[in-house]
Scaffold this active site. Structure first.
Site, PDB file in Angstrom:
ATOM      1  N   GLY A 131       0.945  -1.264   0.177  1.00  0.00           N
ATOM      2  CA  GLY A 131      -0.089   0.017   0.007  1.00  0.00           C
ATOM      3  C   GLY A 131       0.822   1.323   0.003  1.00  0.00           C
ATOM      4  O   GLY A 131       2.098   1.182  -0.481  1.00  0.00           O
ATOM      5  N   ARG A 132       0.251   2.348   0.616  1.00  0.00           N
ATOM      6  CA  ARG A 132       1.138   3.582   0.388  1.00  0.00           C
ATOM      7  C   ARG A 132       2.525   3.443   1.276  1.00  0.00           C
ATOM      8  O   ARG A 132       3.420   3.964   0.845  1.00  0.00           O
ATOM      9  CB  ARG A 132       0.250   4.685   0.967  1.00  0.00           C
ATOM     10  CG  ARG A 132      -1.055   5.354   0.071  1.00  0.00           C
ATOM     11  CD  ARG A 132      -1.607   5.921   1.093  1.00  0.00           C
ATOM     12  NE  ARG A 132      -2.014   5.796   2.256  1.00  0.00           N
ATOM     13  CZ  ARG A 132      -3.168   5.355   2.629  1.00  0.00           C
ATOM     14  NH1 ARG A 132      -4.291   5.046   1.841  1.00  0.00           N
ATOM     15  NH2 ARG A 132      -3.396   4.802   3.813  1.00  0.00           N
ATOM     16  N   ILE A 133       2.491   2.934   2.512  1.00  0.00           N
ATOM     17  CA  ILE A 133       3.653   2.545   3.094  1.00  0.00           C
ATOM     18  C   ILE A 133       4.780   1.873   2.564  1.00  0.00           C
ATOM     19  O   ILE A 133       5.908   2.207   2.406  1.00  0.00           O
ATOM     20  CB  ILE A 133       3.393   2.392   4.703  1.00  0.00           C
ATOM     21  CG1 ILE A 133       2.565   3.554   5.116  1.00  0.00           C
ATOM     22  CG2 ILE A 133       4.870   2.212   5.452  1.00  0.00           C
ATOM     23  CD1 ILE A 133       1.977   2.994   6.634  1.00  0.00           C
ATOM     24  N   ARG A 181       1.675  -4.172  12.285  1.00  0.00           N
ATOM     25  CA  ARG A 181       1.218  -4.541  13.688  1.00  0.00           C
ATOM     26  C   ARG A 181       1.738  -5.763  14.192  1.00  0.00           C
ATOM     27  O   ARG A 181       2.160  -6.642  13.544  1.00  0.00           O
ATOM     28  CB  ARG A 181      -0.238  -4.973  13.383  1.00  0.00           C
ATOM     29  CG  ARG A 181      -1.056  -3.651  13.297  1.00  0.00           C
ATOM     30  CD  ARG A 181      -1.291  -2.723  14.500  1.00  0.00           C
ATOM     31  NE  ARG A 181      -2.211  -1.617  14.338  1.00  0.00           N
ATOM     32  CZ  ARG A 181      -1.539  -0.188  14.155  1.00  0.00           C
ATOM     33  NH1 ARG A 181      -0.248  -0.150  13.801  1.00  0.00           N
ATOM     34  NH2 ARG A 181      -2.362   0.687  14.146  1.00  0.00           N
ATOM     35  N   GLU A 219       1.510  -5.753  22.989  1.00  0.00           N
ATOM     36  CA  GLU A 219       1.909  -4.340  23.305  1.00  0.00           C
ATOM     37  C   GLU A 219       1.364  -4.012  24.824  1.00  0.00           C
ATOM     38  O   GLU A 219      -0.019  -4.278  24.843  1.00  0.00           O
ATOM     39  CB  GLU A 219       1.818  -3.192  22.210  1.00  0.00           C
ATOM     40  CG  GLU A 219       2.407  -3.382  21.350  1.00  0.00           C
ATOM     41  CD  GLU A 219       2.238  -2.457  20.186  1.00  0.00           C
ATOM     42  OE1 GLU A 219       1.641  -1.302  20.261  1.00  0.00           O
ATOM     43  OE2 GLU A 219       2.819  -2.472  19.046  1.00  0.00           O
ATOM     44  N   HIS A 239       6.971   1.527  19.181  1.00  0.00           N
ATOM     45  CA  HIS A 239       6.024   1.919  18.298  1.00  0.00           C
ATOM     46  C   HIS A 239       5.733   3.375  17.987  1.00  0.00           C
ATOM     47  O   HIS A 239       4.631   4.221  18.241  1.00  0.00           O
ATOM     48  CB  HIS A 239       4.306   1.475  18.712  1.00  0.00           C
ATOM     49  CG  HIS A 239       3.161   1.116  17.952  1.00  0.00           C
ATOM     50  ND1 HIS A 239       2.264   0.421  17.977  1.00  0.00           N
ATOM     51  CD2 HIS A 239       3.051   1.945  16.741  1.00  0.00           C
ATOM     52  CE1 HIS A 239       1.231   0.424  16.861  1.00  0.00           C
ATOM     53  NE2 HIS A 239       1.915   1.294  16.186  1.00  0.00           N
ATOM     54  N   ALA A 297       6.896   4.565  14.664  1.00  0.00           N
ATOM     55  CA  ALA A 297       7.187   4.890  13.432  1.00  0.00           C
ATOM     56  C   ALA A 297       6.692   6.065  12.803  1.00  0.00           C
ATOM     57  O   ALA A 297       7.332   6.904  11.887  1.00  0.00           O
ATOM     58  CB  ALA A 297       6.766   3.553  12.296  1.00  0.00           C
TER      59      ALA A 297
HETATM   60  C1  GLV Z   1      -0.053   3.654  14.060  1.00  0.00           C
HETATM   61  O1  GLV Z   1       0.420   2.539  14.109  1.00  0.00           O
HETATM   62  C2  GLV Z   1      -1.021   3.823  13.235  1.00  0.00           C
HETATM   63  O2  GLV Z   1      -1.605   2.678  12.785  1.00  0.00           O
HETATM   64  O3  GLV Z   1      -1.260   4.941  12.672  1.00  0.00           O
END
Ligand code: GLV
Length: 326
Positions: A155-157, A238, A267, A285, A287
């Site tokens: 996807g985008r990321i 995730r 988590e 977490h 990023a």
């Molecule tokens: C971070 O994990 C998000 O889903 O924005």
């Protein structure tokens, strides 16, 4: 006129507060850690909710908040929200896609480079005061440039991660439920392959899938066995996408070379066997955690809430069609 009442589970950033305060009566959670009981109590009489991925919006919460019309999570991932339950309760669910792609892709690369080149081991060594000077075989790691990068979730990321690989002359393989258009594959020099091939041929595997039944424990004992012994795993998606116990075992048995994890199966807990390993990098977490991006995410959530109460379709509604929103 009485303004609609909103519960925000965090203080948010000023830019988002300014938007919310102009339109709503907002109850911002001030305490440290919001308990489930406090969440249910504060949302009970509210018309809207701004929440984080750590708060579950489920049948129980929706039943406890009969006036609720919107649940806006400040995250792109929305596995914390039971969207069908929201639809059943006529609650619009929204997320914050798009604004965090490049920041998250940057961080996946930060982890990838750091784990391959043993950055944290080098830093710890320097701080310990025991480094005696340069030597030939010190902290030799894996090269990044010219290697094969496997991207699960395009996807985008995932595409942002691929775009960055162009500068490192990498070969990029990807897998996704949906194949990308040919022009995207060409621009990013990315080859669509099945998962099996991706596991077998990649020197780095970076995860960018949403958490779904099909992706839970995608990084399983079986799939770890397929990876190269010199390969590295990076997870900014995730936590439950990785079977942490299987990962710890694979590292212990030298099945892969290292892992860099920003997200965890349970988590805020981390599998204890990962905590002591030098070939693992662990981050909390974070990023998407640049000030600009986190601010944009909060503003986006606020704008979704405003749109709904102004009678417009919230731009990032996840169940707009199911609710018949125009
Ligand atoms: C971070 O994990 C998000 O889903 O924005």
């Amino acid at each position: 006129m009485i303004k609609p009442a909103i519960f925000s589970t965090r203080q948010l950033f000023q830019a988002a507060r300014t938007i919310l305060d102009e339109h709503f009566q907002v109850d911002y959670w001030k305490g440290d850690k919001l308990s489930r009981a406090d969440l249910l109590k504060h949302v009970a009489d509210k018309d809207g909710l701004v929440c984080l991925l750590t708060e579950k919006v489920d049948e129980e919460l929706l039943s406890a908040a009969p006036k609720l019309r919107i649940a806006a999570t400040v995250s792109v991932g929305y596995d914390n929200i039971d969207v069908p339950a929201c639809t059943k309760h006529k609650v619009v669910a929204t997320n914050t896609p798009g604004v965090l792609d490049d920041t998250t892709a940057d961080f996946a690369w930060t982890l990838l480079m750091a784990v391959a080149r043993r950055l944290l081991e080098g830093d710890s060594w320097m701080r310990s005061g025991t480094w005696n000077g340069w030597d030939l075989d010190q902290l030799v790691g894996g090269d990044v440039w010219g290697k094969t990068l496997g991207i699960l979730g395009f996807g985008r990321i995932g595409r942002g991660v691929a775009r960055r690989a162009l500068g490192f002359q990498m070969r990029v393989l990807y897998n996704d439920a949906v194949r990308a258009p040919a022009d995207v594959e060409k621009e990013l020099n990315a080859e669509f392959v099945d998962r099996d091939r991706l596991f077998r041929e990649s020197d780095f595997i970076s995860l960018h899938v949403p958490l779904l039944p099909d992706t839970r424990h995608l990084i399983s004992k079986d799939n770890l066995e397929k990876m190269k012994r010199t390969a590295f795993l990076v997870n900014t998606s995730r936590g439950p996408v990785v079977d942490e116990a299987a990962l710890a075992e694979a590292l212990e048995n030298g099945k892969i070379a290292g892992a860099a994890l920003d997200v965890f199966e349970h988590e805020p807990k981390v599998h204890p066997a990962l905590l002591t390993r030098k070939d693992v990098i662990l981050t909390p977490h974070m990023a998407s955690a640049s000030l600009d991006t986190r601010t944009k995410m909060a503003v986006m959530a606020a704008n979704n809430v405003v749109a709904l109460f102004e009678g417009r379709r919230p731009p990032n509604a996840l169940n707009a069609d199911a609710l018949g929103l125009k």
